[in-house]
Design a protein around this motif. Structure first.
Motif, PDB file in Angstrom:
ATOM      1  N   UNK A 137       0.833  -1.193   0.000  1.00  0.00           N
ATOM      2  CA  UNK A 137       0.000   0.000   0.000  1.00  0.00           C
ATOM      3  C   UNK A 137       0.874   1.252   0.000  1.00  0.00           C
ATOM      4  N   UNK A 138       1.958   1.187   0.768  1.00  0.00           N
ATOM      5  CA  UNK A 138       2.884   2.327   0.810  1.00  0.00           C
ATOM      6  C   UNK A 138       3.504   2.561  -0.556  1.00  0.00           C
ATOM      7  N   UNK A 139       3.824   1.475  -1.234  1.00  0.00           N
ATOM      8  CA  UNK A 139       4.451   1.592  -2.556  1.00  0.00           C
ATOM      9  C   UNK A 139       3.494   2.208  -3.564  1.00  0.00           C
ATOM     10  N   UNK A 140       2.241   1.709  -3.559  1.00  0.00           N
ATOM     11  CA  UNK A 140       1.249   2.241  -4.507  1.00  0.00           C
ATOM     12  C   UNK A 140       0.967   3.696  -4.213  1.00  0.00           C
ATOM     13  N   UNK A 141       0.874   4.027  -2.941  1.00  0.00           N
ATOM     14  CA  UNK A 141       0.605   5.419  -2.570  1.00  0.00           C
ATOM     15  C   UNK A 141       1.769   6.323  -2.975  1.00  0.00           C
ATOM     16  N   UNK A 142       2.991   5.789  -2.893  1.00  0.00           N
ATOM     17  CA  UNK A 142       4.183   6.584  -3.217  1.00  0.00           C
ATOM     18  C   UNK A 142       4.230   6.937  -4.700  1.00  0.00           C
ATOM     19  N   UNK A 143       3.995   5.934  -5.554  1.00  0.00           N
ATOM     20  CA  UNK A 143       4.071   6.201  -7.000  1.00  0.00           C
ATOM     21  C   UNK A 143       3.251   5.156  -7.745  1.00  0.00           C
ATOM     22  N   UNK A 144       1.929   5.402  -7.880  1.00  0.00           N
ATOM     23  CA  UNK A 144       1.080   4.408  -8.551  1.00  0.00           C
ATOM     24  C   UNK A 144       1.429   4.219 -10.019  1.00  0.00           C
ATOM     25  N   UNK A 145       2.183   5.175 -10.581  1.00  0.00           N
ATOM     26  CA  UNK A 145       2.568   5.047 -11.984  1.00  0.00           C
ATOM     27  C   UNK A 145       3.870   4.275 -12.150  1.00  0.00           C
ATOM     28  N   UNK A 146       4.480   3.887 -11.079  1.00  0.00           N
ATOM     29  CA  UNK A 146       5.716   3.116 -11.160  1.00  0.00           C
ATOM     30  C   UNK A 146       5.434   1.834 -11.939  1.00  0.00           C
ATOM     31  N   UNK A 147       6.329   1.465 -12.834  1.00  0.00           N
ATOM     32  CA  UNK A 147       6.054   0.331 -13.721  1.00  0.00           C
ATOM     33  C   UNK A 147       5.572  -0.922 -12.961  1.00  0.00           C
ATOM     34  N   UNK A 148       4.364  -1.389 -13.353  1.00  0.00           N
ATOM     35  CA  UNK A 148       3.767  -2.637 -12.898  1.00  0.00           C
ATOM     36  C   UNK A 148       3.444  -2.681 -11.400  1.00  0.00           C
ATOM     37  N   UNK A 149       3.606  -1.556 -10.683  1.00  0.00           N
ATOM     38  CA  UNK A 149       3.381  -1.607  -9.243  1.00  0.00           C
ATOM     39  C   UNK A 149       1.915  -1.916  -8.913  1.00  0.00           C
ATOM     40  N   UNK A 150       0.968  -1.304  -9.632  1.00  0.00           N
ATOM     41  CA  UNK A 150      -0.450  -1.570  -9.346  1.00  0.00           C
ATOM     42  C   UNK A 150      -0.829  -2.985  -9.760  1.00  0.00           C
ATOM     43  N   UNK A 151      -0.193  -3.463 -10.833  1.00  0.00           N
ATOM     44  CA  UNK A 151      -0.488  -4.838 -11.261  1.00  0.00           C
ATOM     45  C   UNK A 151       0.051  -5.827 -10.239  1.00  0.00           C
ATOM     46  N   UNK A 152       1.271  -5.515  -9.738  1.00  0.00           N
ATOM     47  CA  UNK A 152       1.841  -6.366  -8.692  1.00  0.00           C
ATOM     48  C   UNK A 152       0.921  -6.369  -7.464  1.00  0.00           C
ATOM     49  N   UNK A 153       0.475  -5.187  -7.092  1.00  0.00           N
ATOM     50  CA  UNK A 153      -0.421  -5.087  -5.926  1.00  0.00           C
ATOM     51  C   UNK A 153      -1.702  -5.880  -6.162  1.00  0.00           C
ATOM     52  N   UNK A 154      -2.298  -5.719  -7.351  1.00  0.00           N
ATOM     53  CA  UNK A 154      -3.547  -6.434  -7.644  1.00  0.00           C
ATOM     54  C   UNK A 154      -3.345  -7.938  -7.577  1.00  0.00           C
ATOM     55  N   UNK A 155      -2.280  -8.425  -8.208  1.00  0.00           N
ATOM     56  CA  UNK A 155      -2.002  -9.864  -8.184  1.00  0.00           C
ATOM     57  C   UNK A 155      -1.790 -10.372  -6.756  1.00  0.00           C
ATOM     58  N   UNK A 156      -1.064  -9.553  -5.974  1.00  0.00           N
ATOM     59  CA  UNK A 156      -0.823  -9.929  -4.580  1.00  0.00           C
ATOM     60  C   UNK A 156      -2.153 -10.032  -3.813  1.00  0.00           C
TER      61      UNK A 156
END
Length: 915
Positions: A137-156
């Motif tokens: 959650x901290x990572x997504x909040x920090x930079x949701x546009x970071x490559x594949x971060x939201x996809x990684x979060x969703x898969x997790x």
């Protein structure tokens, strides 16, 4: 590749060696660079060591890599720390790696993101899900546009079934990015139930965002949310919330809104199905209808517009005037609706089910009317007329039998059927009529004393009715005092046409005119024709004048009416043939579906009003029930007290009579016993053995007392007990008579044979059995009449022993004994004997009061049970009254909503008639 990308991939060394002219191994090149740097006056080996660490890492020499990355303090220091943690992680030391990751400060966003991803992998591996969720959650909040971060979060989230976080991520990303893909992902979560429990406002931002992006996906998305809330507690909240949002959204009516239009229609009918209170609906229905109307499609436009018109009529000013005008225009331009009949019948079925669920009798008569109207192919011919119109004679001719013997008091519906079947239908019951006697009784004058409407459903084989596909409904003749309230005004809404019978001598009377006027006002389009019996005393010219005069008067009120003349002298087959021709044009016009639907809807409305009246009737009945049961409880308690008084009286009377018998017998014993004992002196003789005479005398006395008790006292006591039992029976009979009168009075008040207070007369049998047993014999213990130690007895017994040896003393002893026995006072002995005699009757005497109580036990039990039942009825009625008065809308609102729905169907049935 920029520097940050090189650092992430541990490829920073590539930039350092790319200018090398040799093709040597990176180790060799970096070593040479190191030597060159060493030649400088101020050498900085940090960059070379950082690059060497990367090479060592790629070659899995993690210890050497860590060594190289230690003590790097330039801008690459944070990356060196991250790389060291990566190496420790590869060495299987996640705890050490975690500590280093967490110690990194002043890191760039890419470094923080990469560090977070590494921590995520550690936490997942260790099963520390709270930490894993926190870090992603901290990572997504920090930079949701970071490559594949939201996809990684969703898969997790999906892999670990953390659906709340997955939904929140999808919602945020859909709104943030406007990506249809994220909206599709969110819709998938909704469809699979992962958003259940979310408040409807949770989706508001997503809904408004998608509306501005893609209308097609918007409708599909809202449809998914709508389906989620169906059948759940939040459904009304969802409808309120979405209607508020959607009301301000500008839509193009030409766009296709099939899904939402269907949802609106389904929701509307669910809202007005009687399960919601009007108070909560009046706040939301106007918005709901306005939104529905603006997106309705061709298949639901009539439903929506008719719903608007029905609601605005029932609740004026709640729907905006512009919406009402749009609805009116839609109805005017709508095509004819083919399902009005089916919808009306379905609504009636819904009303019936609601009534049954609420324990309310819906009325058999209205059911009968609607069931009959459902069969469109039959023409309903209503037969009516003022008294003395000879209507029954004409009906008998048509039916081919003298079925009607005179004027009737019931409505009779004649129908064709293969078998004869006659039923008497009232609001509360349906009874089969087995024979003509019962039929005549059912239609006879007895109805004057019966306060209920009745239809006689008469099905039988009849060619005239079959060939003309008729149902003939014969109404009771209209008496002068019934002009304004006769059943004709109910059944003109049931009829497809009416035959009105005129009195041949009087012609069209003022009463006839008044009835016809009222009929034309209520059902203006009802075809009415007339029947007149021919007067045989008139000449042909006179008859023609009467007919012309009557017809001209008729057509003032019914311009299209025709007049049928018949004669009782004509053959029946001719009358039937002529009348068939007379009816032919009317029957050929047929029964339109619109007409039948209108009649059906009239009776559906009547059923709703009937149930509304039942509500008032129920309240009145409950009030009356409380009053009646309270009054009855008072009377029953009075009766209970009366029985207790009667019980006390009978106890006293029966006990007194029994004690009187005992007193008389006791007196006789007290009187007779002394004489019997004195008479024992007869056995004393001068030659008696005076040394033992006292023993012989004592035995004789006991023997005589025993004989007296058994031979005289018991027999008399038995006779007296039988008389007493007979007197007691008379007392009990009188008590039973009193109770029977009491029951009769109560049963009259109950209106049924509810109470029957039978006393326990078996008590008398028990008494008789006890009397037989107690008087069958008695055995008293021997008494010591002469074996006591009184001075006189001691003297006599001593003298007897002393002087018995001297015969000359016998005379003296004889006289002494004789005198003693005959002059002794035996009252004490008599009392003892009486006490012993009555000893065996003590238990019987003591049980008399209990036995009388048992005699009255059953009547008291029944009355106490009736009191308890009255109290229970009072409590139940009061509770129902309280419920009705506290929340009258529980009963009233569903019926009002059914009427709104009916009005909608009436609007729908009217659509297309103007075209």
């Amino acid at each position: 590749m920029n520097v940050e990308e090189q650092l992430i991939k541990k490829a920073y060394f590539e930039e350092m060696i790319e200018n090398s002219t040799t093709t040597d191994h990176p180790f060799q090149i970096l070593s040479e660079l190191y030597l060159e740097e060493n030649k400088k006056e101020v050498a900085d080996f940090s960059y070379i060591r950082f690059a060497q660490g990367e090479v060592y890492f790629h070659y899995k020499d993690y210890e050497a890599a860590i060594f190289k990355w230690e003590n790097i303090h330039n801008e690459l220091g944070p990356w060196a720390k991250k790389n060291m943690a990566d190496a420790y992680l590869e060495l299987g030391m996640p705890e050490t790696a975690e500590g280093i990751y967490l110690s990194i400060e002043e890191a760039s966003t890419p470094l923080k993101m990469e560090t977070n991803l590494q921590l995520l992998s550690i936490y997942i591996e260790q099963g520390r899900m709270d930490k894993a969720i926190e870090i992603i959650q901290s990572a997504v909040a920090l930079d949701p546009d970071y490559p594949e971060i939201t996809e990684i979060a969703r898969n997790f989230y999906e892999e670990h079934k953390e659906w709340n976080y997955a939904v929140s991520l999808a919602l945020d990303e859909a709104v943030r990015t406007g990506s249809l893909n994220w909206f599709a992902i969110l819709e998938g979560y909704i469809t699979t139930g992962q958003t259940v429990g979310k408040h409807p406002m949770y989706f508001n931002h997503a809904i408004t965002t998608l509306f501005s992006i893609n209308l097609s996906r918007f409708e599909q998305f809202v449809d998914a949310i709508w389906n989620q809330y169906k059948g759940r507690e939040e459904y009304l909240d969802w409808l309120n919330n979405f209607n508020t949002l959607f009301l301000d959204m500008e839509v193009n009516s030409e766009d296709s809104w099939r899904l939402l239009s269907n949802q609106y229609q389904e929701a509307y009918f669910e809202l007005i199905n009687g399960t919601h209170f009007i108070k909560e609906l009046t706040r939301m229905i106007p918005q709901h209808l306005g939104n529905w109307l603006k997106i309705t499609n061709s298949s639901t436009a009539l439903f929506a517009s008719a719903a608007v018109m029905a609601w605005s009529e029932r609740f004026p000013s709640t729907v905006p005037s512009t919406v009402v005008r749009n609805a009116e225009e839609m109805i005017l331009n709508a095509e004819k609706y083919p399902m009005a009949k089916e919808d009306s019948l379905q609504l009636f079925q819904t009303v019936l089910e609601w009534a049954e669920e609420n324990g309310i009798e819906s009325g058999n008569l209205i059911k009968w009317n609607i069931e009959e109207l459902a069969h469109q192919k039959f023409h309903h011919l209503l037969l009516a007329g003022i008294s003395n119109s000879s209507k029954e004679d004409f009906i008998n001719v048509l039916l081919g039998d003298d079925i009607l013997s005179g004027p009737t008091s019931s409505i009779i519906a004649f129908k064709h059927g293969e078998e004869t079947e006659i039923k008497e239908v009232t609001d509360t019951e349906m009874t089969k009529i087995e024979n003509n006697e019962q039929f005549q009784q059912a239609i006879g004058v007895r109805r004057q004393n019966v306060k209920k409407d009745t239809i006689i459903d008469f099905t039988f084989p009849n060619e005239f009715i079959r060939l003309n596909q008729l149902k003939m409904i014969d109404l009771p003749e209209i008496q002068h005092h019934q002009i304004g309230n006769h059943t004709i005004y109910q059944y003109i809404h049931f009829a497809d046409s009416m035959l009105f019978f005129i009195n041949a001598e009087q012609g069209l009377t003022d009463n006839d005119k008044e009835v016809l006027k009222q009929v034309s006002i209520q059902v203006p389009n009802l075809p009415i024709h007339f029947v007149l019996m021919k007067l045989e005393t008139l000449t042909n010219d006179e008859e023609s004048k009467v007919i012309d005069k009557t017809l001209s008067r008729i057509q003032v009120y019914c311009p299209e009416a025709k007049l049928f003349i018949y004669s009782t002298h004509n053959r029946k087959d001719k009358v039937i043939r002529d009348f068939t021709e007379f009816l032919h044009p009317t029957l050929n016009n047929g029964i339109t579906l619109d007409e039948r639907v209108t009649k059906l809807q009239h009776f559906v409305r009547k059923s709703i009003h009937y149930l509304l009246d039942k509500r008032l009737e129920m309240e009145t009945n409950l009030i009356e029930s409380v009053r009646w049961n309270e009054e009855m409880s008072t009377k029953l308690n009075g009766a209970i007290n009366q029985i207790h008084d009667l019980e006390d009286e009978k106890k006293r009377t029966i006990k007194d009579e029994y004690n009187l018998i005992q007193d008389e017998v006791r007196k006789e014993i007290l009187k007779s016993v002394p004489n019997i004992l004195r008479s024992s002196s007869e056995i004393i003789k001068e030659d008696s053995d005076f040394s033992k005479i006292h023993i012989k005398l004592n035995e004789e006395m006991n023997s005589r007392i025993q004989d007296y008790l058994e031979g005289t006292v018991l027999k008399k006591y038995y006779r007296e007990l039988n008389k007493w039992i007979a007197q007691s029976k008379a007392e009990f009979d009188q008590a039973q008579y009193t109770l029977d009168e009491m029951c009769e009075g109560f049963n009259v008040m109950y209106g049924e044979e509810k109470l029957k207070q039978q006393c326990d007369f078996k008590i008398l049998d028990d008494w008789q059995r006890d009397a037989d047993r107690m008087t069958s014999g008695i055995q008293l213990e021997k008494m010591n009449f002469l074996l006591r130690y009184t001075p006189a007895q001691v003297f006599l017994k001593s003298a007897g022993k002393l002087f018995a040896v001297m015969p000359q003393n016998n005379a003296m002893l004889y006289n002494k004994y004789k005198s003693y026995i005959e002059n002794e006072n035996y009252s004490e002995a008599a009392e003892t004997i009486a006490d012993k005699f009555f000893k065996q009757f003590e238990m019987f005497e003591k049980s008399l009061g209990r036995d009388v109580t048992l005699f009255f036990k059953e009547p008291l039990r029944i009355l106490n049970g009736a009191v308890d039942e009255s109290h229970q009825h009072i409590e139940t009625s009061k509770a129902e009254l309280e419920k009705m008065r506290v929340k009258p809308e529980v009963y009233r609102d569903p019926l009002n909503l059914f009427e709104v729905q009916l009005r909608q169907y009436e609007w729908m049935a009217a659509a297309g008639k103007q075209q």
